[in-house]
Design an enzyme around this catalytic site. Structure first.
Site, PDB file in Angstrom:
ATOM      1  N   SER A  36       0.874  -1.192   0.000  1.00 23.17           N
ATOM      2  CA  SER A  36       0.000   0.000   0.000  1.00 23.17           C
ATOM      3  C   SER A  36       0.899   1.227   0.000  1.00 23.17           C
ATOM      4  CB  SER A  36      -0.863   0.040   1.259  1.00 23.17           C
ATOM      5  OG  SER A  36      -1.475   1.305   1.408  1.00 23.17           O
ATOM      6  N   TYR A  61      -2.329   0.237  10.397  1.00 23.57           N
ATOM      7  CA  TYR A  61      -2.352  -0.262   9.014  1.00 23.57           C
ATOM      8  C   TYR A  61      -0.996   0.037   8.371  1.00 23.57           C
ATOM      9  CZ  TYR A  61      -3.864  -0.955   4.161  1.00 23.57           C
ATOM     10  OH  TYR A  61      -3.969  -1.389   2.859  1.00 23.57           O
TER      11      TYR A  61
HETATM   12  P1  NAP Z   1     -11.199  -6.314   0.508  1.00 23.84           P
HETATM   13  O1  NAP Z   1     -12.145  -6.066  -0.603  1.00 23.84           O
HETATM   14  O2  NAP Z   1     -11.669  -6.086   1.896  1.00 23.84           O
HETATM   15  O3  NAP Z   1     -10.657  -7.815   0.354  1.00 23.84           O
HETATM   16  C1  NAP Z   1      -9.816  -8.371   1.317  1.00 23.84           C
HETATM   17  C2  NAP Z   1      -9.669  -9.862   1.054  1.00 23.84           C
HETATM   18  O4  NAP Z   1      -8.814 -10.423   2.052  1.00 23.84           O
HETATM   19  C3  NAP Z   1     -10.996 -10.607   1.156  1.00 23.84           C
HETATM   20  O5  NAP Z   1     -11.001 -11.657   0.222  1.00 23.84           O
HETATM   21  C4  NAP Z   1     -10.969 -11.158   2.571  1.00 23.84           C
HETATM   22  O6  NAP Z   1     -11.831 -12.272   2.666  1.00 23.84           O
HETATM   23  C5  NAP Z   1      -9.485 -11.522   2.703  1.00 23.84           C
HETATM   24  N1  NAP Z   1      -8.992 -11.646   4.065  1.00 23.84           N
HETATM   25  C6  NAP Z   1      -9.061 -10.748   5.068  1.00 23.84           C
HETATM   26  N2  NAP Z   1      -8.463 -11.234   6.167  1.00 23.84           N
HETATM   27  C7  NAP Z   1      -7.995 -12.466   5.848  1.00 23.84           C
HETATM   28  C8  NAP Z   1      -7.284 -13.467   6.542  1.00 23.84           C
HETATM   29  N3  NAP Z   1      -6.922 -13.325   7.830  1.00 23.84           N
HETATM   30  N4  NAP Z   1      -6.973 -14.615   5.890  1.00 23.84           N
HETATM   31  C9  NAP Z   1      -7.321 -14.790   4.598  1.00 23.84           C
HETATM   32  N5  NAP Z   1      -7.996 -13.889   3.873  1.00 23.84           N
HETATM   33  C10 NAP Z   1      -8.328 -12.741   4.506  1.00 23.84           C
HETATM   34  O7  NAP Z   1      -9.901  -5.422   0.345  1.00 23.84           O
HETATM   35  P2  NAP Z   1      -8.983  -5.057  -0.920  1.00 23.84           P
HETATM   36  O8  NAP Z   1      -9.002  -3.597  -1.028  1.00 23.84           O
HETATM   37  O9  NAP Z   1      -9.307  -5.889  -2.075  1.00 23.84           O
HETATM   38  O10 NAP Z   1      -7.564  -5.441  -0.308  1.00 23.84           O
HETATM   39  C11 NAP Z   1      -6.666  -6.358  -0.920  1.00 23.84           C
HETATM   40  C12 NAP Z   1      -5.246  -5.954  -0.528  1.00 23.84           C
HETATM   41  O11 NAP Z   1      -4.950  -4.680  -1.123  1.00 23.84           O
HETATM   42  C13 NAP Z   1      -5.048  -5.778   0.984  1.00 23.84           C
HETATM   43  O12 NAP Z   1      -3.788  -6.273   1.354  1.00 23.84           O
HETATM   44  C14 NAP Z   1      -5.077  -4.281   1.161  1.00 23.84           C
HETATM   45  O13 NAP Z   1      -4.358  -3.852   2.295  1.00 23.84           O
HETATM   46  C15 NAP Z   1      -4.417  -3.826  -0.138  1.00 23.84           C
HETATM   47  N6  NAP Z   1      -4.661  -2.447  -0.510  1.00 23.84           N
HETATM   48  C16 NAP Z   1      -5.935  -2.004  -0.722  1.00 23.84           C
HETATM   49  C17 NAP Z   1      -6.127  -0.674  -1.064  1.00 23.84           C
HETATM   50  C18 NAP Z   1      -7.503  -0.100  -1.257  1.00 23.84           C
HETATM   51  O14 NAP Z   1      -7.613   1.147  -1.335  1.00 23.84           O
HETATM   52  N7  NAP Z   1      -8.551  -0.897  -1.379  1.00 23.84           N
HETATM   53  C19 NAP Z   1      -5.037   0.190  -1.225  1.00 23.84           C
HETATM   54  C20 NAP Z   1      -3.764  -0.313  -1.003  1.00 23.84           C
HETATM   55  C21 NAP Z   1      -3.586  -1.624  -0.663  1.00 23.84           C
HETATM   56  P3  NAP Z   1     -12.497 -12.734   4.074  1.00 23.84           P
HETATM   57  O15 NAP Z   1     -12.796 -11.483   4.851  1.00 23.84           O
HETATM   58  O16 NAP Z   1     -13.717 -13.442   3.660  1.00 23.84           O
HETATM   59  O17 NAP Z   1     -11.506 -13.616   4.715  1.00 23.84           O
END
Ligand code: NAP
Length: 242
Positions: A142, A155
């Site tokens: 991130s 975070y």
């Molecule tokens: P999201 O829509 O909330 O998806 C998160 C995914 O991670 C879901 O599939 C969730 O499924 C899974 N997850 C959460 N905790 C887990 C655990 N302990 N074990 C296994 N799976 C787990 O979020 P996203 O935005 O797509 O995030 C994906 C990645 O991108 C993350 O690492 C996040 O920090 C990073 N990121 C996101 C953004 C943003 O703005 N969205 C920006 C920078 C980086 P379950 O809850 O069903 O387990």
């Protein structure tokens, strides 16, 4: 171009929604074999029907913060699909609030999923990658690992931890034939953000589809050549939200 992934086993953590699910949708259309994880089988309820049309997609529920589960699932993936060629450490959680409102539960959930989970999943795939002198570890980190944001202490700590760990890991592994790639997305419209934030800022956030295109592109470019894409920062056109 998609033949590059021919029979490659790709394990994506956090693939039930958001960025991980979008990457899975794109890779499902290639010749890769996909192992998708999220905490429960129920997590895949909304994508199950869509994924069922792909014969190369398999679901392996696993909480990346639980040591035994990660090892158990890794063994199931390698027994059923073969050695993991590419690991996408994407599973992540976030709680954005002022430091004085953060709790021990917030600490445990972010550090254990984002940092410890990345460590654990990576540890499982490495022995076979090292043996074969080939493999890719791609971490979705991130911009919060590199830049200071209000309300993001834990975070950011978890993501900066992944950044420090992966930079050092890259040096340990480069001569063993393994590529360590870090992607640093800015704000992307997923459920990681509260509904309130999404309805206020969705017009300027990136879409998971944008990021997934970039990740697949980076992977394709990383398959064979003797160079390594090390870090990629991707921000919304208008920059960060704050
Ligand atoms: P999201 O829509 O909330 O998806 C998160 C995914 O991670 C879901 O599939 C969730 O499924 C899974 N997850 C959460 N905790 C887990 C655990 N302990 N074990 C296994 N799976 C787990 O979020 P996203 O935005 O797509 O995030 C994906 C990645 O991108 C993350 O690492 C996040 O920090 C990073 N990121 C996101 C953004 C943003 O703005 N969205 C920006 C920078 C980086 P379950 O809850 O069903 O387990």
């Amino acid at each position: 171009m998609n033949r590059l992934f021919n029979k490659k086993v790709i394990w994506i953590t956090g693939a039930s929604r958001g960025i991980g699910a979008e990457i899975a949708r794109k890779l499902a259309k290639t010749e890769a074999i996909l192992a998708l994880s999220a905490r429960t089988a129920q997590s895949f309820k909304s994508t199950k029907k869509e994924l069922a049309q792909f014969k190369n997609v398999f679901i392996f529920p696993c909480d990346v913060s639980i040591h035994e589960e990660v090892y158990e699932v890794y063994n199931k993936i390698s027994d059923n699909l073969g050695n993991v060629d590419i690991l996408l450490n994407n599973a992540g959680v976030a709680a954005f609030k002022p430091f004085d409102e953060l709790t021990v539960d917030d600490y445990n959930s972010m550090i254990n999923t984002n940092l410890f989970g990345t460590f654990l999943a990576t540890k499982t795939v490495l022995p076979s990658m090292i043996k074969r002198k080939k493999g890719i570890i791609l971490n979705i980190i991130s911009v919060a690992a590199k830049k200071t944001f209000k309300g993001s202490a834990l975070y950011s700590a978890s993501k900066a931890g992944v950044l420090a760990m992966s930079r050092s890991m890259r040096e340990d592994l480069r001569e063993k034939g393994i590529k360590v790639i870090d992607i640093f997305p800015g704000a992307t419209e997923t459920e990681l953000w509260s509904e309130k934030s999404r309805s206020k800022y969705d017009w300027r956030m990136m879409k998971p589809d944008n990021l997934a295109d970039i990740v697949v592109d980076v992977l394709q470019k990383s398959m064979n050549d003797n160079f390594m894409i090390e870090e990629v920062i991707v921000r919304p056109q208008l920059g960060d939200l704050s």
